[in-house]
Design a protein around this motif. Structure first.
Motif, PDB file in Angstrom:
ATOM      1  N   SER A 103       0.810  -1.220   0.000  1.00 59.87           N
ATOM      2  CA  SER A 103       0.000   0.000   0.000  1.00 59.87           C
ATOM      3  C   SER A 103       0.842   1.268   0.000  1.00 59.87           C
ATOM      4  N   LYS A 104       2.144   1.137   0.334  1.00 58.10           N
ATOM      5  CA  LYS A 104       3.008   2.314   0.401  1.00 58.10           C
ATOM      6  C   LYS A 104       3.681   2.645  -0.930  1.00 58.10           C
ATOM      7  N   TYR A 105       3.634   1.711  -1.884  1.00 60.19           N
ATOM      8  CA  TYR A 105       4.318   1.998  -3.145  1.00 60.19           C
ATOM      9  C   TYR A 105       3.550   1.534  -4.381  1.00 60.19           C
ATOM     10  N   THR A 106       2.273   1.175  -4.208  1.00 54.88           N
ATOM     11  CA  THR A 106       1.447   0.811  -5.353  1.00 54.88           C
ATOM     12  C   THR A 106       0.083   1.499  -5.267  1.00 54.88           C
ATOM     13  N   ILE A 107      -0.596   1.549  -6.398  1.00 51.14           N
ATOM     14  CA  ILE A 107      -1.918   2.161  -6.501  1.00 51.14           C
ATOM     15  C   ILE A 107      -2.969   1.060  -6.494  1.00 51.14           C
ATOM     16  N   SER A 108      -3.945   1.174  -5.608  1.00 54.00           N
ATOM     17  CA  SER A 108      -5.044   0.216  -5.587  1.00 54.00           C
ATOM     18  C   SER A 108      -6.011   0.578  -6.708  1.00 54.00           C
ATOM     19  N   VAL A 109      -6.225  -0.362  -7.627  1.00 57.26           N
ATOM     20  CA  VAL A 109      -7.051  -0.113  -8.807  1.00 57.26           C
ATOM     21  C   VAL A 109      -8.258  -1.048  -8.811  1.00 57.26           C
ATOM     22  N   ARG A 110      -9.418  -0.482  -9.029  1.00 62.44           N
ATOM     23  CA  ARG A 110     -10.661  -1.247  -9.151  1.00 62.44           C
ATOM     24  C   ARG A 110     -11.055  -1.249 -10.616  1.00 62.44           C
ATOM     25  N   LEU A 111     -11.244  -2.452 -11.203  1.00 61.81           N
ATOM     26  CA  LEU A 111     -11.679  -2.538 -12.589  1.00 61.81           C
ATOM     27  C   LEU A 111     -13.011  -1.817 -12.767  1.00 61.81           C
ATOM     28  N   TYR A 112     -13.105  -1.012 -13.793  1.00 58.27           N
ATOM     29  CA  TYR A 112     -14.349  -0.293 -14.062  1.00 58.27           C
ATOM     30  C   TYR A 112     -15.435  -1.281 -14.519  1.00 58.27           C
ATOM     31  N   ALA A 113     -16.672  -0.962 -14.222  1.00 60.65           N
ATOM     32  CA  ALA A 113     -17.859  -1.578 -14.818  1.00 60.65           C
ATOM     33  C   ALA A 113     -18.186  -3.005 -14.379  1.00 60.65           C
ATOM     34  N   VAL A 114     -17.294  -3.690 -13.662  1.00 60.38           N
ATOM     35  CA  VAL A 114     -17.564  -5.089 -13.333  1.00 60.38           C
ATOM     36  C   VAL A 114     -17.539  -5.344 -11.827  1.00 60.38           C
ATOM     37  N   ASP A 115     -18.228  -6.419 -11.431  1.00 55.96           N
ATOM     38  CA  ASP A 115     -18.293  -6.827 -10.038  1.00 55.96           C
ATOM     39  C   ASP A 115     -18.037  -8.332  -9.997  1.00 55.96           C
ATOM     40  N   ALA A 116     -16.918  -8.739  -9.441  1.00 53.01           N
ATOM     41  CA  ALA A 116     -16.551 -10.151  -9.382  1.00 53.01           C
ATOM     42  C   ALA A 116     -16.980 -10.761  -8.052  1.00 53.01           C
ATOM     43  N   PRO A 117     -17.153 -12.078  -7.982  1.00 50.86           N
ATOM     44  CA  PRO A 117     -17.524 -12.733  -6.726  1.00 50.86           C
ATOM     45  C   PRO A 117     -16.552 -12.383  -5.603  1.00 50.86           C
ATOM     46  N   GLU A 118     -17.084 -12.210  -4.420  1.00 46.78           N
ATOM     47  CA  GLU A 118     -16.298 -11.803  -3.260  1.00 46.78           C
ATOM     48  C   GLU A 118     -15.460 -12.960  -2.701  1.00 46.78           C
ATOM     49  N   VAL A 119     -14.188 -12.674  -2.426  1.00 49.37           N
ATOM     50  CA  VAL A 119     -13.339 -13.663  -1.764  1.00 49.37           C
ATOM     51  C   VAL A 119     -13.629 -13.622  -0.270  1.00 49.37           C
ATOM     52  N   ALA A 120     -13.144 -14.618   0.453  1.00 48.17           N
ATOM     53  CA  ALA A 120     -13.367 -14.661   1.908  1.00 48.17           C
ATOM     54  C   ALA A 120     -12.601 -13.534   2.584  1.00 48.17           C
ATOM     55  N   HIS A 121     -13.276 -12.777   3.430  1.00 48.89           N
ATOM     56  CA  HIS A 121     -12.614 -11.746   4.216  1.00 48.89           C
ATOM     57  C   HIS A 121     -13.530 -11.299   5.352  1.00 48.89           C
ATOM     58  N   PHE A 122     -12.913 -10.726   6.375  1.00 56.94           N
ATOM     59  CA  PHE A 122     -13.629 -10.269   7.571  1.00 56.94           C
ATOM     60  C   PHE A 122     -14.465 -11.395   8.201  1.00 56.94           C
ATOM     61  N   GLY A 123     -13.967 -12.619   8.078  1.00 54.07           N
ATOM     62  CA  GLY A 123     -14.664 -13.748   8.671  1.00 54.07           C
ATOM     63  C   GLY A 123     -15.837 -14.267   7.859  1.00 54.07           C
ATOM     64  N   ASN A 124     -16.102 -13.642   6.710  1.00 58.98           N
ATOM     65  CA  ASN A 124     -17.211 -14.083   5.866  1.00 58.98           C
ATOM     66  C   ASN A 124     -16.720 -15.101   4.839  1.00 58.98           C
ATOM     67  N   PRO A 125     -17.543 -16.077   4.486  1.00 61.15           N
ATOM     68  CA  PRO A 125     -17.123 -17.093   3.516  1.00 61.15           C
ATOM     69  C   PRO A 125     -16.990 -16.521   2.113  1.00 61.15           C
ATOM     70  N   ALA A 126     -16.218 -17.207   1.290  1.00 63.93           N
ATOM     71  CA  ALA A 126     -16.045 -16.777  -0.097  1.00 63.93           C
ATOM     72  C   ALA A 126     -17.278 -17.126  -0.916  1.00 63.93           C
ATOM     73  N   GLN A 127     -17.543 -16.304  -1.915  1.00 67.50           N
ATOM     74  CA  GLN A 127     -18.619 -16.624  -2.848  1.00 67.50           C
ATOM     75  C   GLN A 127     -18.146 -17.698  -3.822  1.00 67.50           C
ATOM     76  N   ALA A 128     -19.094 -18.418  -4.379  1.00 68.69           N
ATOM     77  CA  ALA A 128     -18.768 -19.424  -5.388  1.00 68.69           C
ATOM     78  C   ALA A 128     -18.042 -18.762  -6.560  1.00 68.69           C
ATOM     79  N   LEU A 129     -17.005 -19.416  -7.033  1.00 68.21           N
ATOM     80  CA  LEU A 129     -16.191 -18.998  -8.181  1.00 68.21           C
ATOM     81  C   LEU A 129     -15.333 -17.753  -7.911  1.00 68.21           C
ATOM     82  N   SER A 130     -15.241 -17.314  -6.663  1.00 72.43           N
ATOM     83  CA  SER A 130     -14.387 -16.155  -6.373  1.00 72.43           C
ATOM     84  C   SER A 130     -12.917 -16.476  -6.626  1.00 72.43           C
ATOM     85  N   ALA A 131     -12.503 -17.696  -6.276  1.00 73.40           N
ATOM     86  CA  ALA A 131     -11.103 -18.086  -6.511  1.00 73.40           C
ATOM     87  C   ALA A 131     -10.816 -18.168  -7.999  1.00 73.40           C
TER      88      ALA A 131
END
Length: 236
Positions: free
Chosen positions: A104-132
């Protein structure tokens, strides 16, 4: 006895060794042009040399003008988010740096425009199908490779929302990463607040529609839950 002539030391207003008002204007105009050209060249060199280390370093002017930035992808977080290492034009041939801690100190966090991909597991929540699988597809496209991003906006997480393109087949074919994610059914069209389509709304919708007809990826799941629905469910 008393001559009426003027003194030899006096000069008329039109004396040739005194610049006229018009000559002054021309001189200042030329100086302004030279300064403007020189300033423009200096600013251009500054832009070609300056590296944006993080998303916070990317100026609003670059986002509003959709100024293209080139560099390497050092990390892929999920099917629609990546970490971009910017290399300015005059450092185009710099090799990709070795990935290390503190991205985070030397790269830019980029979000792809226009699309929404399945959520990976985080904050204790399970991953969505096909997120991997979605993360793997984006990684195979861009991870460790040189790409071009075209900033469109910032999102609520201060990520730079951008088109991400890369070249393949010896640089002959330009490919849009978001198009591939939609075509393979590894992302759906994002329609939430602040959605950015870069003038491609109809094209993107048609790519998604074709993936639906062919039941590719997420569209082949029995009980498909969109990332928006998933996030809402786990937020409540």
């Amino acid at each position: 006895m008393f001559g009426g002539g003027t003194s030899g030391n006096s000069r008329s207003p039109s004396s040739p060794d005194q610049p006229s008002f018009l000559q002054h204007v021309q001189l200042y105009s030329k100086a302004a042009v030279y300064l403007g050209v020189g300033g423009g060249i200096a600013f251009g060199l500054y832009l070609m040399l300056r590296r944006y280390a993080t998303g916070a370093d990317v100026p609003e002017s670059a986002i509003k003008s959709h100024r293209k930035l080139r560099g390497y992808v050092l990390d892929v977080s999920d099917g629609d988010t990546l970490r971009f290492y910017h290399t300015p034009l005059l450092r185009w041939f710099d090799p990709a740096p070795e990935k290390k801690r503190g991205l985070s100190k030397y790269t830019i966090s980029v979000r792809l425009y226009a699309v929404d991909a399945p959520e990976v597991a985080h904050f204790g929540n399970p991953a969505q199908a096909l997120s991997a699988e979605a993360k793997d597809l984006l990684s195979r496209q861009v991870l460790g490779k040189r790409v071009t991003i075209r900033p469109l906006s910032r999102d609520q997480y201060s990520r730079v929302v951008a088109t991400v393109t890369y070249r393949r087949l010896f640089g002959l074919v330009k490919t849009n990463a978001a198009h591939v994610m939609l075509r393979e059914g590894m992302a759906s069209l994002y329609t939430g607040g602040g959605a950015q389509y870069d003038g491609e709304r109809e094209l993107l919708a048609s790519i998604e529609a074709q993936a639906k007809r062919q039941k590719r990826g997420i569209w082949g799941l029995k009980n498909y839950e969109s990332p928006a629905e998933y996030k809402k469910k786990h937020k409540d």
